[in-house]
Structure formats: structure tokens, C-alpha cells
Write an enzyme that holds these catalytic residues in place. Sequence first.
Site, PDB file in Angstrom:
ATOM      1  N   ASP A 270       0.906  -1.337  -0.093  1.00 35.56           N
ATOM      2  CA  ASP A 270      -0.205  -0.099   0.076  1.00 35.56           C
ATOM      3  C   ASP A 270       0.947   1.355  -0.061  1.00 35.56           C
ATOM      4  OD1 ASP A 270      -2.326  -1.666   0.160  1.00 35.56           O
ATOM      5  OD2 ASP A 270      -2.359  -1.573   2.544  1.00 35.56           O
TER       6      ASP A 270
HETATM    7  N1  URA Z   1      -1.113  -5.756   4.082  1.00 36.53           N
HETATM    8  C1  URA Z   1      -1.490  -4.682   3.815  1.00 36.53           C
HETATM    9  O1  URA Z   1      -2.590  -4.589   4.667  1.00 36.53           O
HETATM   10  N2  URA Z   1      -0.920  -3.694   3.332  1.00 36.53           N
HETATM   11  C2  URA Z   1       0.498  -3.936   2.640  1.00 36.53           C
HETATM   12  O2  URA Z   1       0.800  -3.000   2.190  1.00 36.53           O
HETATM   13  C3  URA Z   1       0.971  -5.079   2.596  1.00 36.53           C
HETATM   14  C4  URA Z   1       0.166  -6.231   3.211  1.00 36.53           C
END
Ligand code: URA
Length: 235
Positions: A101
Amino acid sequence: MRLDKFVCKSTELAKSEAIQRINAGKVSVNDAITTDEATQVHGNNSVLLGGARLKARDFRYILMHKSADTICSNIDEAYPSLFHHLDVGRVSELHIAGRLDADTTGLVLITDDGRWSFNITAPTNQCSKVYRVGLAHELTSEIAEDVALKFEKGVQLQGEQQLTLPATLQVVTPKEVLLTLTEGKFHQVKRMFAAVGNRAVSLHREQIGDICLDVEVGQWRYLTNDEVQSFSLPL
Ligand code: URA
């Protein structure tokens, strides 16, 4: 790989230009003119363009330390693409094996080898990913034990048909844990903690398989042959 991809990977032609040459009958595969750009070719096939033998460039395998407020995409969106930190050519040919993310930091693997990245991302291959998670609410030892057990058994995430695969929780401090997953559903870590009444307030990926993050934020390096090989066989 497809013939048009092979021509792109062995010349400086763009995909549309490669397809145009193939459709015009300028490309032969094992001495036969081939006008279908979707034809599958392998490294040991003899592919000629205008009579000259083509050799595909080697695949690239890159480790990067993603900073916050960059996105795992080849183009800029709400945040700039992390590829701005990668000073190599033909960036459009690269993709990310397991995206993070925008607000997540840490280890990202980048390649132009689709089979290799499949070994990392396919849940059937059970490739482990370790996340350091900062939590909104403290885990007492009793709650930690309960959460660890739930994650080990699998939790039901909203909108998913199946439970999450077994995951391992290791408590570092009451508000910081390491979580090891072998799959990568959308926002998985955040949704897992939401499912047990907590909230991930910071998220950082430290390790994928045997590869640990060892460069500073925003920096990158090529993987060693051994590191590449570590993902080449089903894990
Ligand atoms: N899980 C999440 O919630 N976000 C990420 O970026 C990676 C794994």
C-alpha cells in the site's frame, strides 16, 4: 514467451512496432515466417528479424526499499510511482512481485520475469513475507495468545470466501509485532488486525522468503544469483 514480447526484449522496438514487423512477415521462427504475434517462443528457438538472429536480454531482478507515500505502480497516481527511485532503462517492462500500500514501507521485489514473480506471489507456493506492524491497541499477553491462535487457525476477512492461511504472530512489544504470511490478499495485514479488534497504524515489510531488507529507504540493488535462484523452484 509471446513472440511480440521476445522481439521487444531483444531489440529497442516498442510493442506496436514489434507487432507491425511480425504481421508484415519480417520475423521467422525456426526458419518459418510467423505473422502471429501471440506465437509462443523459447530461448532455444531461432528467431530472425530481417535475417538477423535475435537474443532476448537477460531478466532483471531488483530489491528496493519502498518509502511511504510512493505507490507500487508503473505510473503516478495519487502518489508518485516508486519507479522514480529506480535509475535503470526500460522501466515499463518491469513489474512488482507483491505490491505494498502507499502508506506501507519496506521490501519490494521488482522484475521483468513473470514466472519468477509468480513463484513469490502465488499462495500455493507458500512464500513467506514478514511484516513489522505497529498497533493502535496494546496486546496484553492474554490477548496476544488469543490473536496468535486466531491467526494460526485463519481468520474470516470481510468479502472473502476462505479463511486466511495460517500466519505466525511474534510479539516484539505490546504495540509492535512481527506477522509472517504466506499469501497477499488486498490490505491483508490491516484487515487481519481489524478482524481481531485492533488496528495497524504502521506497516513495514522486512523479509520475503530468505531475502531481508538491507538497503536504506529509497535505495535499491540487484539480487544476487543465489537470491534469484531461491525463488526459482516451487518453495
Ligand atoms: N497488508 C496490508 O494491509 N498492506 C500492505 O501493504 C501489505 C500487506
